[in-house]
Design a protein around this motif. Sequence first.
Motif: not given
Length: 79
Positions: A5, A7-8, A22, A24-26, A28-32
Amino acid sequence: MLVLSRKKGESIIIQDHIEVTVLGVEGDTVRIGISAPKQMDIFRKEIYLSIQESNRESAAHTQTNLDALRKMINKNNEK
């Protein structure tokens, strides 16, 4: 499979050379973001699988062509 787990803004490090962050999280989409040496190839999985399939097809055609060439050479050597 290792499950973590994060966090941003948090990261993981893989073998001293690869950092996955990580961004960002929007929904169901996680930007890595991935920082890795330039000589290391990084692909989305679907692209990687497509490349692998193309390589297999190419190798199969090459083997077929080699087999045909061998037959031609053997046939000419028999004459």
